[in-house]
Motif scaffolding. Structure first.
Motif, PDB file in Angstrom:
ATOM      1  N   PHE A  67     -27.799 -23.278 -12.395  1.00 15.35           N
ATOM      2  CA  PHE A  67     -27.920 -24.083 -13.602  1.00 15.35           C
ATOM      3  C   PHE A  67     -29.194 -24.923 -13.623  1.00 15.35           C
ATOM      4  O   PHE A  67     -29.889 -24.993 -14.611  1.00 15.35           O
ATOM      5  CB  PHE A  67     -26.703 -24.978 -13.787  1.00 15.35           C
ATOM      6  N   SER A 111     -22.792 -21.203  -6.985  1.00 11.88           N
ATOM      7  CA  SER A 111     -22.320 -22.049  -5.892  1.00 11.88           C
ATOM      8  C   SER A 111     -23.392 -23.083  -5.533  1.00 11.88           C
ATOM      9  O   SER A 111     -24.516 -22.977  -5.989  1.00 11.88           O
ATOM     10  CB  SER A 111     -22.034 -21.168  -4.682  1.00 11.88           C
ATOM     11  N   LEU A 144     -17.442 -32.061 -16.450  1.00  8.88           N
ATOM     12  CA  LEU A 144     -18.333 -31.003 -16.925  1.00  8.88           C
ATOM     13  C   LEU A 144     -19.114 -31.539 -18.130  1.00  8.88           C
ATOM     14  O   LEU A 144     -18.514 -31.949 -19.114  1.00  8.88           O
ATOM     15  CB  LEU A 144     -17.497 -29.778 -17.315  1.00  8.88           C
ATOM     16  N   ARG A 165     -20.423 -33.254  -5.521  1.00 12.09           N
ATOM     17  CA  ARG A 165     -20.620 -33.025  -6.951  1.00 12.09           C
ATOM     18  C   ARG A 165     -20.909 -31.549  -7.208  1.00 12.09           C
ATOM     19  O   ARG A 165     -20.466 -30.965  -8.190  1.00 12.09           O
ATOM     20  CB  ARG A 165     -21.766 -33.898  -7.472  1.00 12.09           C
ATOM     21  N   LYS A 166     -21.671 -30.970  -6.284  1.00 15.07           N
ATOM     22  CA  LYS A 166     -21.964 -29.537  -6.433  1.00 15.07           C
ATOM     23  C   LYS A 166     -20.717 -28.695  -6.202  1.00 15.07           C
ATOM     24  O   LYS A 166     -20.514 -27.680  -6.841  1.00 15.07           O
ATOM     25  CB  LYS A 166     -23.080 -29.135  -5.474  1.00 15.07           C
ATOM     26  N   SER A 222     -27.326 -22.381  -6.817  1.00 16.27           N
ATOM     27  CA  SER A 222     -26.990 -23.099  -8.034  1.00 16.27           C
ATOM     28  C   SER A 222     -27.964 -22.760  -9.140  1.00 16.27           C
ATOM     29  O   SER A 222     -29.070 -23.268  -9.183  1.00 16.27           O
ATOM     30  CB  SER A 222     -27.024 -24.594  -7.760  1.00 16.27           C
ATOM     31  N   ARG A 251     -17.841 -29.589  -6.981  1.00 13.73           N
ATOM     32  CA  ARG A 251     -17.050 -29.696  -8.202  1.00 13.73           C
ATOM     33  C   ARG A 251     -17.374 -28.576  -9.163  1.00 13.73           C
ATOM     34  O   ARG A 251     -16.526 -28.068  -9.876  1.00 13.73           O
ATOM     35  CB  ARG A 251     -17.341 -31.039  -8.868  1.00 13.73           C
ATOM     36  N   GLN A 252     -18.653 -28.188  -9.152  1.00 18.30           N
ATOM     37  CA  GLN A 252     -19.088 -27.097 -10.019  1.00 18.30           C
ATOM     38  C   GLN A 252     -18.337 -25.803  -9.690  1.00 18.30           C
ATOM     39  O   GLN A 252     -17.994 -25.023 -10.563  1.00 18.30           O
ATOM     40  CB  GLN A 252     -20.581 -26.914  -9.813  1.00 18.30           C
ATOM     41  N   VAL A 285     -14.993 -25.949 -11.223  1.00 17.78           N
ATOM     42  CA  VAL A 285     -15.131 -25.620 -12.646  1.00 17.78           C
ATOM     43  C   VAL A 285     -15.113 -24.106 -12.819  1.00 17.78           C
ATOM     44  O   VAL A 285     -14.396 -23.558 -13.663  1.00 17.78           O
ATOM     45  CB  VAL A 285     -16.454 -26.201 -13.236  1.00 17.78           C
ATOM     46  N   ASN A 286     -15.893 -23.419 -11.987  1.00 15.72           N
ATOM     47  CA  ASN A 286     -15.935 -21.953 -12.059  1.00 15.72           C
ATOM     48  C   ASN A 286     -14.547 -21.350 -11.865  1.00 15.72           C
ATOM     49  O   ASN A 286     -14.166 -20.405 -12.563  1.00 15.72           O
ATOM     50  CB  ASN A 286     -16.866 -21.389 -10.983  1.00 15.72           C
ATOM     51  N   LYS A 313     -23.629 -28.357 -19.892  1.00 18.62           N
ATOM     52  CA  LYS A 313     -23.121 -27.226 -19.106  1.00 18.62           C
ATOM     53  C   LYS A 313     -22.079 -26.435 -19.880  1.00 18.62           C
ATOM     54  O   LYS A 313     -22.003 -25.215 -19.780  1.00 18.62           O
ATOM     55  CB  LYS A 313     -22.564 -27.714 -17.777  1.00 18.62           C
ATOM     56  N   LEU A 346     -21.315 -20.750 -13.104  1.00 19.62           N
ATOM     57  CA  LEU A 346     -22.407 -21.687 -12.802  1.00 19.62           C
ATOM     58  C   LEU A 346     -22.985 -21.492 -11.406  1.00 19.62           C
ATOM     59  O   LEU A 346     -23.955 -22.138 -11.038  1.00 19.62           O
ATOM     60  CB  LEU A 346     -21.918 -23.132 -12.935  1.00 19.62           C
TER      61      LEU A 346
END
Ligand SMILES: Nc1ncnc2c1ncn2[C@@H]1O[C@H](COP(=O)(O)OP(=O)(O)O)[C@@H](O)[C@H]1O
Ligand SMILES: [Mg+2]
Length: 266
Positions: free
Chosen positions: A168, A162, A228, A41-42, A166, A44-45, A48-49, A232, A160
């Protein structure tokens, strides 16, 4: 299936990245097998970036790698879902790190579009990308008689951040842990930036002139499957708008630092 595993990347990456190939001989770099774990899941962030940075880079006119979801047949022939950063098709494709010394010392002789290259630092400062290392800039050409063209890759730890950094989860307002971190820039890039000040200023203006709708549009290009959250999205929009407003001051600071041979601080 179109893409097949063709080897593991050992250098130039800290994560699991596969080199992949299709029947026509196209090459790509495959990231982040999709599993339902917390870690993924992380990851995935970071995808997104990559999407958001790509989209913003394109609206500012920077060349970036094509980045898309794909299914790959893995080393054990099992199908794996992830994302591919496509390599361009050219005779010679290398990261800046592997370029000859003279290319790094005199890029204006060997590389096309130097003014735009000088502007990359403004983009990176805007999106909080401290990782424009020599392996995250790709050079390519078809013959040694030509100058190199280039494109940008790897914006996974911008925005956001890595999984290991992280921001966020920890941010309040605009206190972002990526802030005050030093920017890494490719060898030789300092000179390119300092000798193309008007191009740098031009990019500052261009970013400041980007309408709000363009930022919203870029955020909306992030695929739904990356889940997302609204929160966020809102964070990203505010972060980008806030840094957009003061990118002129941020750049004054960074240029001052690199003139003194210090790394620029984000
Ligand atoms: N589109 C591309 N073209 C050429 N090389 C690439 C491309 N994408 C990735 N690579 C190669 O794979 C390495 C790792 O990819 P990168 O996106 O930087 O992942 P990481 O987030 O692990 O650093 C790069 O340093 C580069 O050597
Ligand atoms: Mg990288």
């Amino acid at each position: 299936m179109r893409w097949k595993y063709a080897g593991r990347m050992k250098r130039e990456t800290r994560k699991k990245v596969w080199k992949v190939r299709d029947k026509r001989g196209n090459i790509g770099f495959f990231k982040y097998p999709y599993k339902r774990t917390k870690k993924s899941r992380k990851h995935r962030q970071m995808i997104v970036n990559e999407y958001l940075a790509n989209s913003l880079a394109k609206s500012l006119g920077f060349p970036v790698a094509n980045f898309k979801p794909a299914m790959v047949s893995g080393p054990d022939r099992r199908k794996v879902r992830g994302y591919i950063s496509r390599r361009v098709n050219a005779k010679e494709v290398i990261t800046w790190e592997r370029a000859k010394k003279e290319v790094k010392y005199c890029p204006e002789w060997f590389v096309n579009d130097i003014k735009r290259l000088a502007q990359v630092i403004v983009f990176d400062a805007w999106i909080l990308n401290k990782d424009r290392t020599s392996v995250n800039l790709v050079l390519y050409r078809d013959s040694t008689k030509e100058k190199y063209n280039w494109y940008l890759i790897d914006h996974g730890s911008a925005l956001l951040g890595s999984p290991t950094n992280s921001p966020f989860a920890r941010v309040k307002g605009f206190k972002h842990p990526q802030l005050k971190k030093s920017m890494r820039i490719p060898t030789g890039m300092k000179k390119v930036v300092l000798s193309n000040r008007s191009a740098v200023d031009e990019m500052v203006n261009r970013i400041q002139g980007l309408p709000e709708s363009e930022i919203t549009r870029a955020i909306d290009t992030v695929p739904k499957q990356l889940a997302l959250t609204k929160r966020k999205k809102e964070f990203l929009r505010r972060l980008l708008q806030y840094r957009q407003k003061c990118i002129d001051l941020i750049m004054l600071d960074i240029l001052d630092q690199i003139k003194q041979n210090k790394p620029g601080l984000l």
